[in-house]
Design a protein around this motif. Sequence first.
Motif, PDB file in Angstrom:
ATOM      1  N   GLU A 174     -76.138 -28.129 -17.103  1.00  0.00           N
ATOM      2  CA  GLU A 174     -76.363 -27.301 -15.917  1.00  0.00           C
ATOM      3  C   GLU A 174     -75.113 -26.529 -15.515  1.00  0.00           C
ATOM      4  OE1 GLU A 174     -79.279 -26.874 -14.823  1.00  0.00           O
ATOM      5  OE2 GLU A 174     -80.215 -28.476 -15.994  1.00  0.00           O
ATOM      6  N   GLN A 175     -74.016 -26.737 -16.259  1.00  0.00           N
ATOM      7  CA  GLN A 175     -72.777 -26.075 -15.866  1.00  0.00           C
ATOM      8  C   GLN A 175     -72.774 -24.608 -16.272  1.00  0.00           C
ATOM      9  OE1 GLN A 175     -69.171 -28.099 -16.560  1.00  0.00           O
ATOM     10  NE2 GLN A 175     -69.937 -30.030 -15.715  1.00  0.00           N
ATOM     11  N   GLU A 176     -71.852 -23.869 -15.621  1.00  0.00           N
ATOM     12  CA  GLU A 176     -71.866 -22.421 -15.757  1.00  0.00           C
ATOM     13  C   GLU A 176     -71.742 -21.942 -17.194  1.00  0.00           C
ATOM     14  OE1 GLU A 176     -70.161 -24.067 -13.534  1.00  0.00           O
ATOM     15  OE2 GLU A 176     -70.802 -23.352 -11.572  1.00  0.00           O
ATOM     16  N   PHE A 177     -70.803 -22.589 -17.940  1.00  0.00           N
ATOM     17  CA  PHE A 177     -70.547 -22.028 -19.266  1.00  0.00           C
ATOM     18  C   PHE A 177     -71.756 -22.205 -20.195  1.00  0.00           C
ATOM     19  CE2 PHE A 177     -69.701 -25.983 -21.509  1.00  0.00           C
ATOM     20  CZ  PHE A 177     -69.260 -26.837 -20.511  1.00  0.00           C
ATOM     21  N   VAL A 178     -72.534 -23.236 -19.934  1.00  0.00           N
ATOM     22  CA  VAL A 178     -73.731 -23.398 -20.756  1.00  0.00           C
ATOM     23  C   VAL A 178     -74.769 -22.348 -20.362  1.00  0.00           C
ATOM     24  CG1 VAL A 178     -75.542 -24.971 -21.472  1.00  0.00           C
ATOM     25  CG2 VAL A 178     -73.267 -25.854 -20.976  1.00  0.00           C
ATOM     26  N   GLN A 179     -74.887 -22.169 -19.052  1.00  0.00           N
ATOM     27  CA  GLN A 179     -75.804 -21.136 -18.560  1.00  0.00           C
ATOM     28  C   GLN A 179     -75.428 -19.779 -19.149  1.00  0.00           C
ATOM     29  OE1 GLN A 179     -78.189 -22.273 -16.977  1.00  0.00           O
ATOM     30  NE2 GLN A 179     -77.559 -24.049 -15.762  1.00  0.00           N
ATOM     31  N   ALA A 180     -74.092 -19.563 -19.178  1.00  0.00           N
ATOM     32  CA  ALA A 180     -73.600 -18.281 -19.706  1.00  0.00           C
ATOM     33  C   ALA A 180     -73.998 -18.105 -21.164  1.00  0.00           C
ATOM     34  CB  ALA A 180     -72.076 -18.215 -19.558  1.00  0.00           C
ATOM     35  N   ALA A 181     -73.850 -19.216 -21.922  1.00  0.00           N
ATOM     36  CA  ALA A 181     -74.208 -19.148 -23.343  1.00  0.00           C
ATOM     37  C   ALA A 181     -75.680 -18.805 -23.519  1.00  0.00           C
ATOM     38  CB  ALA A 181     -73.873 -20.474 -24.019  1.00  0.00           C
ATOM     39  N   HIS A 182     -76.499 -19.381 -22.622  1.00  0.00           N
ATOM     40  CA  HIS A 182     -77.927 -19.066 -22.652  1.00  0.00           C
ATOM     41  C   HIS A 182     -78.154 -17.578 -22.458  1.00  0.00           C
ATOM     42  CE1 HIS A 182     -80.240 -22.669 -23.028  1.00  0.00           C
ATOM     43  NE2 HIS A 182     -79.471 -23.314 -22.153  1.00  0.00           N
ATOM     44  N   VAL A 183     -77.475 -17.082 -21.426  1.00  0.00           N
ATOM     45  CA  VAL A 183     -77.632 -15.668 -21.102  1.00  0.00           C
ATOM     46  C   VAL A 183     -77.219 -14.805 -22.283  1.00  0.00           C
ATOM     47  CG1 VAL A 183     -76.843 -13.833 -19.564  1.00  0.00           C
ATOM     48  CG2 VAL A 183     -77.314 -16.135 -18.651  1.00  0.00           C
ATOM     49  N   ASN A 188     -80.122 -22.663 -29.458  1.00  0.00           N
ATOM     50  CA  ASN A 188     -80.001 -24.010 -28.919  1.00  0.00           C
ATOM     51  C   ASN A 188     -79.035 -24.854 -29.727  1.00  0.00           C
ATOM     52  OD1 ASN A 188     -81.657 -23.631 -26.796  1.00  0.00           O
ATOM     53  ND2 ASN A 188     -83.490 -24.472 -27.806  1.00  0.00           N
ATOM     54  N   PHE A 189     -79.129 -24.737 -31.067  1.00  0.00           N
ATOM     55  CA  PHE A 189     -78.283 -25.540 -31.921  1.00  0.00           C
ATOM     56  C   PHE A 189     -76.822 -25.239 -31.642  1.00  0.00           C
ATOM     57  CE2 PHE A 189     -75.853 -26.062 -35.847  1.00  0.00           C
ATOM     58  CZ  PHE A 189     -76.065 -27.417 -36.073  1.00  0.00           C
ATOM     59  N   LYS A 190     -76.562 -23.923 -31.517  1.00  0.00           N
ATOM     60  CA  LYS A 190     -75.177 -23.520 -31.302  1.00  0.00           C
ATOM     61  C   LYS A 190     -74.680 -24.010 -29.946  1.00  0.00           C
ATOM     62  CE  LYS A 190     -72.254 -19.810 -32.677  1.00  0.00           C
ATOM     63  NZ  LYS A 190     -72.087 -18.373 -32.880  1.00  0.00           N
ATOM     64  N   ILE A 191     -75.544 -23.889 -28.951  1.00  0.00           N
ATOM     65  CA  ILE A 191     -75.131 -24.333 -27.618  1.00  0.00           C
ATOM     66  C   ILE A 191     -74.823 -25.827 -27.636  1.00  0.00           C
ATOM     67  CG2 ILE A 191     -75.898 -24.658 -25.236  1.00  0.00           C
ATOM     68  CD1 ILE A 191     -77.486 -22.090 -25.517  1.00  0.00           C
ATOM     69  N   LEU A 192     -75.717 -26.568 -28.290  1.00  0.00           N
ATOM     70  CA  LEU A 192     -75.512 -28.020 -28.350  1.00  0.00           C
ATOM     71  C   LEU A 192     -74.211 -28.361 -29.062  1.00  0.00           C
ATOM     72  CD1 LEU A 192     -78.843 -29.887 -29.133  1.00  0.00           C
ATOM     73  CD2 LEU A 192     -77.150 -30.431 -27.387  1.00  0.00           C
ATOM     74  N   SER A 193     -74.032 -27.783 -30.250  1.00  0.00           N
ATOM     75  CA  SER A 193     -72.901 -28.226 -31.054  1.00  0.00           C
ATOM     76  C   SER A 193     -71.597 -27.599 -30.592  1.00  0.00           C
ATOM     77  CB  SER A 193     -73.158 -27.917 -32.535  1.00  0.00           C
ATOM     78  OG  SER A 193     -73.329 -26.524 -32.689  1.00  0.00           O
ATOM     79  N   LYS A 194     -71.648 -26.396 -30.056  1.00  0.00           N
ATOM     80  CA  LYS A 194     -70.386 -25.734 -29.688  1.00  0.00           C
ATOM     81  C   LYS A 194     -69.991 -26.008 -28.238  1.00  0.00           C
ATOM     82  CE  LYS A 194     -69.077 -23.608 -33.261  1.00  0.00           C
ATOM     83  NZ  LYS A 194     -68.513 -23.013 -34.253  1.00  0.00           N
ATOM     84  N   HIS A 195     -70.975 -26.154 -27.397  1.00  0.00           N
ATOM     85  CA  HIS A 195     -70.621 -26.244 -25.976  1.00  0.00           C
ATOM     86  C   HIS A 195     -70.851 -27.614 -25.380  1.00  0.00           C
ATOM     87  CE1 HIS A 195     -69.911 -21.977 -25.787  1.00  0.00           C
ATOM     88  NE2 HIS A 195     -71.054 -21.789 -26.457  1.00  0.00           N
ATOM     89  N   ILE A 196     -71.977 -28.203 -25.721  1.00  0.00           N
ATOM     90  CA  ILE A 196     -72.317 -29.434 -25.017  1.00  0.00           C
ATOM     91  C   ILE A 196     -71.643 -30.655 -25.617  1.00  0.00           C
ATOM     92  CG2 ILE A 196     -74.225 -30.961 -24.422  1.00  0.00           C
ATOM     93  CD1 ILE A 196     -75.829 -28.551 -23.790  1.00  0.00           C
TER      94      ILE A 196
END
Lengths: 287, 308, 547
Positions: A174-183, A188-196
Amino acid sequence: MNEADSISPWAQSWYRLKQHRMAMLGLILLSIIGLLCLIAPWLTSYTYREQNIDLGAIPPCAEHWLGTDTLGRDLFTRILYGGRISFMVGLIATAVSLLIGVPYGALSGYLGGRTDRFMMRVVEIIYSLPYTIFVILLMVVVGRGLLPLLLAIGAVEWLAMARLVRGQVLAVKEQEFVQAAHVLGQSNFKILSKHIIPNVLGTVIVCATLTVPSVMLLESFLSFLGLGIQAPMTSWGDLIKDGVVTLEEYPWMLIFPSIFFSVTLFSLNFLGDGLRDALDPRVEAAR
Amino acid sequence: MLSFIIKRILEAIPVLLIIITATFFMIRLAPGGPFDAERALTEEAMERLNAYYGLDKPLFEQYTQYLGNLFRGDLGPSLKYPGFTVSEIIFEKIPISMELGLYAFCLAMLFGVTAGVCASLRPNTWLDYSTMSFAMTGICLPSFVLGPLLLLVFALHFEWFNASGWMSGTDKILPTITLAVYLAATLARITRGSMLEVQSQDYMRTAKAKGLPGWRVHFIHGLRNALLPVVSISGPALAGLISGSFVVETVYHIPGLGRFFVQAAFNRDYSMILGTVLFFAVLIVMFNLLVDIVLAWLNPRIKITQST
Amino acid sequence: MTSTFKHRNKSLFLSTTLTLLILISPGCSKGPTPVAQATKDKILLMGNSGDPQSLDPHITAGYPEKKIHSGLFEGLVLMHPEDLSPIPGVAESWDVSEDGKTYTFHLRKEARWSNGAPLTAQDFLFSLERVLSPNISAPYAYTVFLLKNGQAYHNGTLTDFSKVGAKALDEHTLQLELENPTPYFLQMVSQHAWYPVHKATILKHGDPYAPNNPWVRPGNHVGNGPFALKEWRASDVIKIERNPHYWDKENVHLNEVHFFPMDPETEERAFRSNQLHYTYRVVEDKLRDLFAKEAPELVSTPSPIFFHFILNTQVPPLNDKRVRKALSLAINRKALTARITGPNDSPAYNFISPVVSNYTPAVSVKEDIQYAKALLAEAGYPNGEGFPQVELLYHTAEINRKLAQAIQEMWKKNLGINITLQNQEWKVVLANRAKKQFEILRNAWLPRYLDANASLALYTSDSTQNHTSWAHPGYDALLEQAAAANNPEERLSHLQAAEAILLEEVPIIPIYFINSNHFKHADIKGWYPNALDEHPYKFIYLENTPS
């Protein structure tokens, strides 16, 4: 992940780790113990099973540096051979909890909603089943040996990790940088492995280092049920369990295996802390 | 929120059903039966016993019968304690295990979280190292070592405590400590790690930059978020503690439920195994639900009610 | 819900005491120890291993059960703890016929059940019928097969109990007719399968043959022993208290006996912290040290308990008796007892313990490594070459594991063969034993009466306890002849010949006879060491004795 320096992040992490004195001490101690266990046959003139029953339960002396057990076997030799088993199960369990527990928990937390609830219910079910019976049954179905041992450890050692990671991911996503990545339209894979996952790494490492002691002791329970190693082979959990019974009469049989066990866990732990600091992209190099 | 809770409770029904079903068939497939003993019974005697308890019927019929009885709240007779029912034994033991488990949980929370926070305030200093070493010592001392060790020193040497039993208030101190140490140490490690993590988060920096006093930043913003993983593991941990610990109960001779969990499996006391597993499963489901609610309360960003 | 509130209060109370105690504990003064208090109150505190299977003497087999039953029930005769001679129990006297086959017991008229009802010969008939009945799974029914037609009634081939050799001549006279003259009959009669049970009580609570008839619960239980059941809390304690209706209550010195189901290490600590008068056993690992220290609280008595290995005589290479014999001859038993089990245990070179006084073996195992090697070579495995993989199976217990490893090494060193070890959980071992899925299996046997027959009868071809697949018609015949023999010399020679066959054929390998070991507090008086570890509670009294 915003490093624009010329050195690679890995090299940087290694540099940071080297600065971390306790972590380096842990690494060195771990390597020494691991090496000792590995070269055990060349290190002592005894074998793990060779008995001299008349020399049973003698305290440390020149011939037997750490004394002997009740069957007159050299304790030092047995600790080293036992270490091989304990290290092995420790590694397996860590691998299982990292390879299954982390992705499972991350996915569950990240996807959320119905999927999350379903995946967590699966964890609850596995967690609730009677483990003793499961292990006994496993031996009937799969037989004895390494594979059922792997399965017995693998079946449970990832559950705590999965729940922990899932709880963390719920917050991180729910944090900003994840939201930003979504935008930005990242997959999803990239968000999970790179950000989360990098953001829950600290918890993951702590949890992994905590898995090791519990699984080393779990192993001695499994051998109680007849799974895994068989006498005369031994492990640290086994040696400690035996040693406790006669802790007043023959204290060395408890103390020395415990020292090896504890030094390993301490080292692992400080190494874990160091790794956490080193891999965390946001923390400046530790003093 | 309420609909979320209701949904979760409804979900618990299939979960429990799966657990019961899997357990039922697992225990019946495992080798060895409740009436196998050192002094072997004749085949006819064994058959009679099995027939008496209905263990000779087709497995599926036994299963449906068990479910039917369960639905009526009947956990069946114990096979190891003839003349007693599973539910009366379980209900007799729950208060004892619950008492011990709650003490240990509170003690572990208190010491574990405090130690973790202290260590995280001054990372990589002597305070950190000594606190964490203390925690690690707790992890390195499994309860089957710690229990006898504590008894040897405090009960047999100093004679401050009884070596066994669960009668007077003082009897409860050593078992509580033995049971709490591992969880306390785990919590300390996890709290420290997660406090450090949180401190480097943007919102903490923002809070500091805003000029809020240090303690406020740490305790209001920091701890609140840092407690998320602590809460995550507390659910199963509390369920584990309340359902009793075999080692602690054996070492201190405490008549709790933990010994029944283990011994029922070793005795192949089928109905007792199912009863204890069911009890444990209910605890797990309940506490995990509680954990999810607490997680959402600690971090309002977590939307537990979303259903995407 | 009230319990939740209680918890809250308790937990508050605890946290306060916890803090207080840590502050003041070194200075706090203590009252009398639990043992001192119990001695004063005449309460015997005993460790008792595990929870009993039941308090119904007819459906149980174990030793912890036996300790409780002997307080709650009394047979026709008792064994005197000093010399194990039969002394009057419910029967005040008895006559034996010329041919040794008919016993007439004269029951005492003042004998009562713990609910005050009179105890009569009819009660014994009911009990014998119940324990022999095919409808109840009594593990010790075979001890009643001594009665004429007892076995036939148990097998269901005879349905009329009046044909069984038990008759009530009147209210207080019980006549028992035996199949054979049995020199150990009176020892048997004092065993728990022979205990009377109260018909009315059992019928009141349900089917008399149902294994879970609730008459055994506290409040329901009725017995005829010196004590009556007071309390039973699973995995916690069983308390028995003075039975006010017991015929010999003047000679009962204890008010209560408390049995604690405890692990050996837990009970040792409880004993040392003065919470127990008596332990069920002593951890084997500690025996050497205790003997070296000459610990006064340790009592160690030779017993007929027999530790041995069972060989599956159907599977190669164990189907060759030369191999079986070689295995037996290559074990150094003295080294095992001296260094691993207990220094006082006797190495077993026979199947019958030296404590069985009416038996002397004619032959015994002569350990001989050279001969063992020769036998193995003869069987086709010179120096152990080509010896197939054989597994030694044992259930998980420290002493088993130590012995298995030591013997494994002896076989390796002396014969050059590599036996693998496998431990399993107890019930899995039992399942494998029943299905004959083992090669070598650790086993122990606890004879309940002192006679060679107690051990030898196990290996007849129709014995339920013979797990070796070994059957020998000559052996069966010898035991039958021994049973029918009319004089002791003849009987002895048959038994000796039977034992010689076992020694020659080696379906089992004798290892050692286990001593019964206990920690005993100095306050316990009237306790006599004896081979069967029988300690009738009415002989025991407590007296404060500074140690």
